[in-house]
Design an enzyme around this catalytic site. Sequence first.
Site, PDB file in Angstrom:
ATOM      1  N   GLU A  45      31.852 -45.916  89.653  1.00 32.70           N
ATOM      2  CA  GLU A  45      33.120 -45.236  89.951  1.00 32.70           C
ATOM      3  C   GLU A  45      33.460 -44.239  88.826  1.00 32.70           C
ATOM      4  OE1 GLU A  45      36.248 -47.923  91.253  1.00 32.70           O
ATOM      5  OE2 GLU A  45      35.087 -48.488  93.008  1.00 32.70           O
TER       6      GLU A  45
ATOM      7  N   GLU B  51      29.828 -51.380  97.069  1.00 30.17           N
ATOM      8  CA  GLU B  51      30.941 -52.334  97.101  1.00 30.17           C
ATOM      9  C   GLU B  51      31.631 -52.151  98.434  1.00 30.17           C
ATOM     10  OE1 GLU B  51      33.557 -52.187  93.674  1.00 30.17           O
ATOM     11  OE2 GLU B  51      31.871 -51.813  92.316  1.00 30.17           O
TER      12      GLU B  51
HETATM   13  O1  AHR Z   1      35.416 -55.056  92.940  1.00 25.22           O
HETATM   14  C1  AHR Z   1      36.538 -54.823  92.163  1.00 25.22           C
HETATM   15  C2  AHR Z   1      36.587 -53.393  91.625  1.00 25.22           C
HETATM   16  O2  AHR Z   1      36.698 -52.506  92.674  1.00 25.22           O
HETATM   17  C3  AHR Z   1      35.371 -52.934  90.881  1.00 25.22           C
HETATM   18  O3  AHR Z   1      35.387 -53.321  89.556  1.00 25.22           O
HETATM   19  C4  AHR Z   1      35.435 -51.460  91.000  1.00 25.22           C
HETATM   20  O4  AHR Z   1      34.162 -50.855  90.999  1.00 25.22           O
HETATM   21  C5  AHR Z   1      36.199 -51.250  92.298  1.00 25.22           C
HETATM   22  O5  AHR Z   1      37.268 -50.384  92.128  1.00 25.22           O
END
Ligand code: AHR
Length: 528
Positions: free
Chosen positions: A216, A334
Site C-alpha cells: 500500500e 488482501e
Molecule cells: O489487513 C489490515 C490492513 O489493511 C493491512 O495492514 C493493510 O495493508 C490494509 O490497509
Amino acid sequence: MNRPLSRRNFISAAAAVSATALLPTRLFSAAATAPLFPAPSSATRRVTVRADSEIGVVRPEFHGHFVEHLGSCVYGGLWVGKNSRIPNIDGYRKQALEYLKDLGVPVLRWPGGCFADDYHWRDGIGPAAKRPKRVNIHWGGYVEDGSFGTHEFIGLCRLLDAEPYLAGNVGSSTPHELRDWIEYCNYPSGSTLSDERAANGSPDPFRVRYWGVGNESWGCGGNMRPEEYARLYRDFAVYCRVFGGTELYLVASGPSGDDTRWSRGLMDGLGWERPQGVSMHYYTGGGDVATSFTTDHVNEQLAIYSKVEEAIIHQRAVLDSYDHGRDVGLILDEWGVWDQIPEEDERRYGKLWQQSTIRSAVAAGLGLNIFNRLADKLYMCNIAQMVNVLQSLLLTDGPEGEHCVRTTTYHAFSMFKPHRTKTAVRIEADAPAPLGLSVSASKSDKELVVTFVNPHHDSDLHVECSIKGSDISSGKAQILHDADWNSFNSFDNPDRVVPKQHPVSIKESRVELELPRLSVATVVMPIR
Ligand code: AHR
C-alpha cells in the site's frame, strides 16, 4: 494505519468506476440496467455449465493467506511460544496447525500489511532474548518482542507446506536492506549472511520466491504518488537478485480497489521494468458489527462483490494494455469483509478481531466464485487474514485463550478445495444483478465441480443446471447454510455452521438442487 481508511476508499473508488464495457457479454450483459437489489422474480434459476469452454487453471494460490503482526494474528494466535500452557508444536498453536493443515495453505504472506513497511528483518533473527523490542506503530502502539521472525515464519510455512511470501519494507527502508534479506534467506552457504542464517539454526536456504516490494505504497506504506513509488520500485528491483538459483517473483504495490490512476501511473513510471506481479487490495466494508447486521447492510456488502469482479477485469485490462503487461500477474493481495469492530472485542481479543457469520461465508463464496470465473486474469489471492484479524479462518479467545475455532469462512474455503488445480469452465446464466445467484465450475479428466452461492437473505432458490460438454450422471453435494444471517461459530458452539451433505438430483447431465437463502453449495460429479 490507525483506521480502515483504505477500506472506505476501496468501496467508493470501486463504485465510482464503471467497467461495464470490459465485461464478458454473456455473463454480464444486463448488469448496467439491472436494479441493485431486485426482488427475486422467480424462485427458479437456470444456468448452464459449459464444460467445453475452458477459462484457465484454478491456481491453488487463489486460496492464499495473509498474516500480519496485528492484534492477535501472530502473537497469541498462531504463535504462543514454546513455554506456553496452550498446546503447541515448537511454539506454534497446535490446534491452529491441525485445522490449517486440513484445509491446505498454498501460500502465506507475511509480515504485513502496513506493518511490513515498518519492519526491519534483522530485528527478528538470532537469540530471542536479544531481539529488540519495538513499538507496533500501525496497530495500537503495543510493544512486540520480535520472537516471531523470519525463521519462525519459514518454520510455520514448512509445517503447513505453504509457499512463503515475504513483504519487503520500502516505506522506511533501503534497497540494501531488502537485498540482504533475500541473500540471508536464499544463498546456500559461504557468504556472511548465509552463514549467519546457518548459525541461527537453518543451514538449508529458505528459497523464498515471492517478495513484495512495499505494501500500500499509496497509503500506510509511504503515502506516495504512483510515479514516486515506481521510481523507488526500480531502485529496489535492481538489487533484488537471484541468490543460489532461487528465481524471484517480485510483487509491486498496486492499487486500492479499482484505482486505475495508480495502476497506470505505476506502469508508466516503471518504464521498461516489469515486476512479475502487481498487487491490488479490495476490502468489502460492512455497515454493522459482524454478528448484528441489518438486512440492508447484508445486501449492501454482498452487492460489492460485483464491483470486485469488475475491478479485477478492469485492472487486468490496464496491465494488458502495456508492452509485456500480459506477463505481469495480477494478485489480489488482501481481500475480505471488513465490518464494524467493537472496541470491547478489540480490548478482549485483539485489534481488528472480527467474527465470521454465514453472511461472511457467503461473501467468501462470492469472492472464490469470482476467482474461478476469472481464472485467466488472476495469479494469486490472499484473504485478510488467517487468524483473529478481519475475515479470519480461525478465531482464538484472545492471546491467552485456549480455544481455537474454525470460522464460517474456513468452511467456505473448504467448500472450494475440490476446485484447486482443475480447469475453470464458463457459465451461462440469466443476466445477473449484483445479488444474483453466483456460480462457478471447474473440471479435470475425472471430475466436474460446481459451486452455487445464494446471496439473498430472503429468498430460497430452486436451481436447474444443465451441463454441456461433459457426461454426468451422479455426484454428491455439500452445503454451508444457516437461516440466521448473523449465525456464527462461537467458543461455546464451535460447530454451529459447518458443511453438511445436501440432496441433489443428477440425471443425464442435468443437476437440480434447492439452494436456501444465504448458502454455499458445492456439487462434485464424476465424469463418465
Ligand atoms: O489487513 C489490515 C490492513 O489493511 C493491512 O495492514 C493493510 O495493508 C490494509 O490497509
